[in-house]
Design a protein around this motif. Structure first.
Motif, short mmCIF file in Angstrom:
data_model
loop_
_atom_site.label_atom_id
_atom_site.label_comp_id
_atom_site.label_asym_id
_atom_site.label_seq_id
_atom_site.Cartn_x
_atom_site.Cartn_y
_atom_site.Cartn_z
N LYS A 125 0.24 -3.60 9.83
CA LYS A 125 0.84 -4.07 8.54
C LYS A 125 0.14 -5.01 7.96
CE LYS A 125 5.35 -3.62 11.11
NZ LYS A 125 4.87 -3.24 12.53
N LEU B 163 0.82 -1.29 0.06
CA LEU B 163 0.11 -0.13 -0.04
C LEU B 163 0.75 1.13 0.03
CD1 LEU B 163 -2.85 -0.84 2.67
CD2 LEU B 163 -2.93 -0.73 0.29
N ASN B 164 1.97 0.97 0.61
CA ASN B 164 2.87 2.35 0.66
C ASN B 164 3.68 2.43 -0.58
OD1 ASN B 164 4.55 0.39 1.28
ND2 ASN B 164 5.10 1.15 3.26
N ASP B 165 3.46 1.65 -1.56
CA ASP B 165 4.18 1.71 -2.83
C ASP B 165 5.53 1.16 -2.84
OD1 ASP B 165 2.20 3.16 -3.80
OD2 ASP B 165 2.99 5.01 -3.00
N VAL C 142 -4.40 -2.29 8.61
CA VAL C 142 -3.31 -1.52 8.01
C VAL C 142 -2.29 -0.90 8.84
CG1 VAL C 142 -2.93 0.26 6.34
CG2 VAL C 142 -4.84 -1.02 6.01
N TRP D 96 4.93 -5.72 4.04
CA TRP D 96 3.74 -5.85 4.82
C TRP D 96 2.92 -4.86 4.13
CZ3 TRP D 96 8.16 -4.41 7.78
CH2 TRP D 96 8.41 -2.93 7.72
N GLN D 97 1.41 -4.86 4.43
CA GLN D 97 0.60 -4.10 3.71
C GLN D 97 0.54 -4.46 2.26
OE1 GLN D 97 1.93 -0.37 4.93
NE2 GLN D 97 0.64 -0.24 6.87
#
Lengths: 629, 174
Positions: free
Chosen positions: B140, B107-109, B137, B166-167
Motif C-alpha cells: 500500500k 495509483l489505482n485511481d 506498492v 493508500w498508494q
C-alpha cells in the motif's frame, strides 16, 4: 370408548409434536435470518468493494500485461510491475483487519490468499524478466495469473451473496447435531413436515368430526325415538298425568288428561293455568300448596265437575319435583285416576250388604216371633196332655187305655218344645237379642248337676258316664244356664253317637296366662268319630255331619251351633278333635270370670259379627275323620 | 454590545496576523527530486518545483521535510504497526497550501477529499515505512495516509477510512 380416547390422545400427541417441530424450525430459521441480517449490516460496502476489487485489479494487471506484450498504450515494464503490486496489495485486505476478518469468515480467502501471494512471488521474477516481444513467456504468465481469477471471483461472490453471509453468520457448528440443525434444508424440512402433519391432522379431525356428527345425529334420532316411545307409554297409562310449574302453569300433560279437559291437542294446554282451562280453583290451590311446602300430598279423593259438565271422582296424588341445583320445587307432578265407576260399584256393594243384613235381621226376628207363637199353643198342648195323663193314671188299670197315647203326645210335644227352644235361642242370637245372666256359682256343683241330668241319657244306648272333676275347680262367674246347656248339648251328642261305650266329662282349672284363670271342660266319647270335612262344617247351624245322620240319630242340627255361640258369648270357645271310628273329643274353654259381662249382658252380643276376642274353632283333624250331629 | 465588538475586533486582528505570518514564512525553496517521483502536489499551493504549478517529491526530498513516527492500529492490518513518514501538515506548510481541501489520488485511481483541518487537528502521517520496512506498492505504498486511530477512537468511522488513502501519488489542494 378407550379406543376413541387413545385415538384422541394420539392425534393430540401428533399435533403437539408437529407444533414443536414447527416452532423449532421457525425459531431456528428466524434466528438464522436474523444472524444473516446482522451480518449484512456488518458487511459494509467497503468490505464488498474490497472483495470485488481484488478481481478487478487482476483484470487490470492482465490488460496491462497484454498491452505490454502487444506494445499498445504506454505500458512499460515499470507500469506493469506497478499493476502487479497494486493487485498484490489487495491480498492482505482480504485477510487482515476488520474487513479481512469478515471476508475470511464469509469466504475461502484464508486458504486462497496465501496461495495467490505465493503464486505472485513466483511470477514476479518472470514478469520482471519479461521482454515485450516474448509472447510465449507472456502467455505463460497470463495463464498463471488467469488461474487466480476463479478463486478470487468465488471470494467476491461469497462475500456479495447469501452463501458467504450464511457462513459468516453461523460458523459451522462442531457437533453433527448442530450441523444438522443449522442446515437450512432442515428448517425447511421441519416447516414442511410439520405443515404436512397439520394438514393431515386437520383432515383426520374433519373426518372424525364428521363421524361424531353422524354419531350425534344417530344418537339424537335414537333419543327422539326413545322420547316418542316414552311419550306413547305415558299417553297409554290409564291415568291422568300432568305437571305444573311454580306458577301452576302446565308444563306437561298426557293425552288422558288433555282428553279429560276436552282438548284434542295436549300442547294447547302448555303454559296455561288449570283455571284458564275451565277447571276449578281447587287444583291450583293444591298444586300451590305442594310448591310452598315441598311435601307430596298423599292420595286423596277429589270430586269435581269436569269441563264436559260431568261430575267425576279422582284419586289424586301430587308430588314435588325438586330442582337438583337450587333445591327448590321446580314443578309439581300430579297423577289422577278416574275412580268414578269404582266409587259407584262400592256404593252398590255397600247398599247390597246393608240390604242383606237387614233381611237377615228380619229373618231372625221372624223366626224368634214365630218360635214364640209356636210355643204358646204347644205349651197348651203339653199342659192339657199332662192334665189328662194325671187323670188317666188315677183311673183303674183296665180303664187306662188312653195313658200310653197321652204319654206319646206329651213326649212328642216336649221334644217339639225343646226344638222350638233351640231354634228360638239361635234366632235370638242371630237377631242379637240373646241375653246373658252372669252370676257367681260353684263349678263343682254345676258339674254335679250336669251329671245328674246326663246320666239318664247314657242308659238309652248302653253307655257309661264317667266324670273326672278336679278338686280345685272353684268358683265361676258366668252365665250358669248357658254353660250347663253347652255341656249338656255335648254330652247329649256324645251319648247319641256312641253305643255301648264310654262318655267322659273332665273338668279342670287352667291358670290364666292373661287376666284370669280359665276352666276347661272336656267331653270325650268312644263313638263313630268324624272326618276333617265333617268337622269343618260342624258348628254351622242346621248342619249335620251327614244328612243321613239326622235320619239315624234325630236332632235339629242346632245343638253344636248353639254350643259354639254360647261359648263365644261367654268369652271362650269350643274345639273338637276327632277321628273316624275312634270317637270325638270336644273341649270347651271358658274364662272363670266373664269380664265386663255384667254391663254387656243386658244387651247381649252378636256372635256372628264379634270376632275380636273369639278364638276360632280349632278343628284339629290330624287327617282323621269324626262324627257329626 | 461594546464587549461583543471588542471580541469581534480581536478575532479579526488575530486572523489577519495569522495570514500575514503564513505568507511571510514561505521561503519556497523546494528542491527538485532526483529519484523517482513518489508524490505530486498541485492546486492552490504557493511553492512549486515543477512546471504547471506542481510540487514533486521523491522519497528523499519528502523525507527531508522531517520524519515522524506514529504507532497505531489500522482497519486493514492486524495488530499495531509503527509507521514512519512525513506529517501531512508539514507537507502542506512546505508547499504553501492555501485551500481547505486536498484531493488525494491513488495509483489505482482511487480519489478522496481530505480537509486540510484534519492535518492541523491530528498528526496525520504520510507513511513511507511500516515497522521499519519501506512501503512498496504491494504494501500500500509508496505513501499511505495514516490517521492516529489508536489514540482517537472517533476516527473509526467510514469517512475517515475513506480518507486514509493508500498508494497515494497525488494531492490536489483546493
Amino acid at each position: 370408548m378407550s379406543g376413541a380416547r387413545l385415538r384422541y390422545l394420539r392425534s393430540y400427541g401428533l399435533l403437539t409434536a408437529a407444533l414443536v417441530v414447527f416452532t423449532v424450525s421457525l425459531v431456528l430459521s428466524f434466528h438464522k435470518v436474523r444472524e444473516q441480517q446482522e451480518t449484512i449490516l456488518k458487511v459494509s460496502r467497503e468490505t464488498r468493494w474490497n472483495a470485488l476489487q481484488a478481481d478487478y485489479e487482476l483484470q487490470r494487471l492482465l490488460r496491462a500485461l497484454d498491452a505490454y506484450a502487444l506494445g499498445y498504450g504506454d505500458v512499460d515494464r515499470e507500469a506493469l510491475v506497478e499493476r502487479l503490486d497494486i493487485f498484490w496489495s489487495r491480498m492482505p485486505l482480504l485477510v487482515e483487519g476488520s474487513d479481512g476478518e469478515l471476508i475470511t469468515a464469509m469466504s475461502d480467502a484464508e486458504s486462497v490468499v496465501p496461495r495467490v501471494v505465493a503464486e505472485l512471488e513466483a511470477i514476479e521474477p518472470d514478469l520482471l524478466a519479461l521482454e515485450p516481444d516474448d509472447r510465449a513467456a507472456q502467455r505463460a504468465i497470463r495463464d498463471r495469473l488467469s488461474a487466480l481469477q476463479e478463486p478470487l471471483r468465488r471470494i467476491a461472490l461469497q462475500v456479495n451473496t447469501g452463501t458467504g453471509l450464511a457462513r459468516a453468520a453461523a460458523p459451522p457448528p462442531s457437533s453433527v447435531l448442530g450441523q444438522i440443525l443449522a442446515h437450512p434444508i432442515v428448517h425447511l424440512g421441519g416447516i414442511l413436515l410439520s405443515g404436512g402433519v397439520f394438514i393431515l391432522l386437520l383432515v383426520l379431525e374433519t373426518r372424525r368430526t364428521r363421524g361424531l356428527l353422524a354419531a350425534t345425529e344417530a344418537a339424537q334420532a335414537k333419543a327422539g325415538a326413545a322420547e316418542a316411545r316414552l311419550r306413547a307409554v305415558i299417553d297409554a297409562v290409564p291415568a291422568m298425568i300432568g305437571a305444573t310449574d311454580r306458577e301452576q302453569r302446565f308444563v306437561f300433560l298426557n293425552r288422558q288428561q288433555a282428553r279429560a279437559y276436552g282438548l284434542d291437542d295436549e300442547a294447547r294446554a302448555i303454559g296455561l293455568r288449570p283455571t284458564e282451562l275451565g277447571l276449578g280453583a281447587e287444583i291450583e290451590r293444591l298444586d300451590r300448596r305442594v310448591v310452598e311446602t315441598g311435601a307430596p300430598l298423599p292420595s286423596a279423593e277429589e270430586t269435581r265437575r269436569d269441563p264436559d259438565g260431568v261430575e267425576r271422582t279422582y284419586l289424586t296424588t301430587r308430588v314435588p319435583v325438586v330442582d337438583a341445583t337450587t333445591g327448590e320445587v321446580g314443578a309439581v307432578v300430579g297423577v289422577a285416576v278416574d275412580i268414578t265407576a269404582r266409587k259407584r260399584a262400592e256404593a252398590e256393594v255397600q247398599l247390597a250388604r246393608e240390604q242383606a243384613e237387614a233381611a237377615s235381621r228380619l229373618k231372625s226376628q221372624f223366626l224368634a216371633s214365630v218360635s214364640h207363637e209356636l210355643r204358646t199353643p204347644l205349651n197348651a198342648i203339653i199342659g192339657i196332655a199332662e192334665m189328662l195323663l194325671e187323670e188317666a193314671e188315677d183311673l183303674k188299670p183296665d180303664e187306662r187305655l188312653q195313658v200310653e197315647p197321652l204319654r206319646r203326645i206329651h213326649g212328642a210335644s216336649m221334644h217339639l218344645l225343646s226344638l222350638i227352644d233351640e231354634v228360638l235361642d239361635l234366632a235370638k242370637i242371630e237377631a242379637g237379642r240373646m241375653e246373658l245372666f252372669v252370676e257367681e256359682f260353684d263349678a263343682a256343683a254345676l258339674i254335679g248337676h250336669v251329671r245328674s241330668v246326663a246320666e239318664p241319657l247314657m242308659d238309652r244306648n248302653g253307655n257309661r258316664l264317667e266324670v273326672e272333676a278336679a278338686a280345685d275347680l272353684g268358683a265361676m262367674r258366668s252365665d250358669q244356664t248357658k254353660v250347663r246347656q253347652a255341656l249338656l248339648n255335648l254330652l247329649g251328642n256324645a251319648a247319641k253317637f256312641t253305643r255301648n261305650g264310654r262318655v267322659t266329662l273332665a273338668a279342670r282349672r287352667l291358670p290364666g296366662d292373661d287376666g284370669g284363670d280359665r276352666l276347661e271342660f272336656r267331653v270325650s266319647d268312644t263313638g263313630i268319630g268324624m272326618t276333617a270335612e265333617q268337622m269343618a262344617r260342624l258348628f254351622e247351624p242346621f248342619s249335620q255331619a251327614e244328612a243321613s245322620t239326622a235320619r239315624d240319630h234325630g236332632g235339629t242340627g242346632l245343638g253344636l251351633a248353639l254350643t259354639k255361640r254360647f261359648c263365644r258369648m261367654l268369652g271362650g270357645d269350643v274345639a273338637v278333635e276327632s277321628e273316624r271310628g275312634r270317637g270325638s273329643t270336644f273341649t270347651v274353654t271358658l274364662p272363670a270370670v266373664l269380664r265386663g259381662a255384667a254391663d254387656d249382658a243386658a244387651d247381649g252380643s252378636t256372635p256372628g259379627r264379634d270376632g275380636a276376642g273369639a278364638r276360632r274353632v280349632a278343628a284339629v283333624g290330624r287327617g282323621r275323620a269324626g262324627a257329626a250331629r | 454590545m461594546l464587549r461583543r465588538s471588542v471580541v469581534a475586533l480581536g478575532v479579526a486582528v488575530a486572523l489577519l496576523g495569522a495570514a500575514a505570518t503564513a505568507s511571510a514564512a514561505a521561503p519556497c525553496d523546494l528542491p527538485r527530486p532526483t529519484g523517482r517521483v513518489v508524490l505530486t502536489v498541485t492546486g492552490a499551493i504557493d511553492c512549486t518545483n515543477a512546471p504547471d504549478g506542481r510540487a514533486e517529491f521523491d522519497r528523499e526530498t519528502l523525507g527531508a521535510l522531517g520524519l515522524s513516527e506514529l504507532t497505531t492500529r489500522t482497519p486493514w492490518t492486524d495488530g499495531e504497526v509503527t509507521f514512519e513518514g512525513v506529517l501531512a501538515r508539514d507537507l502542506m506548510a512546505a508547499v504553501g497550501a492555501r485551500g481547505t481541501t486536498a484531493r488525494a489520488v491513488a495509483l489505482n485511481d482511487y480519489e478522496a477529499d481530505i480537509p486540510l483541518a484534519d492535518f492541523e487537528r491530528y498528526p496525520v502521517l504520510l507513511a513511507m515505512r511500516a515497522d521499519g520496512e519501506p512501503l512498496r506498492v504491494r504494501d500500500k505504498g509508496p505513501l499511505w495516509v495514516i490517521y492516529p486511530w489508536s489514540r482517537h477512537p472517533e476516527l473509526g468511522d467510514a469517512d475517515t477510512r475513506g480518507k486514509s488513502v493508500w498508494q497515494l501519488e497525488l494531492l490536489d489542494v483546493r
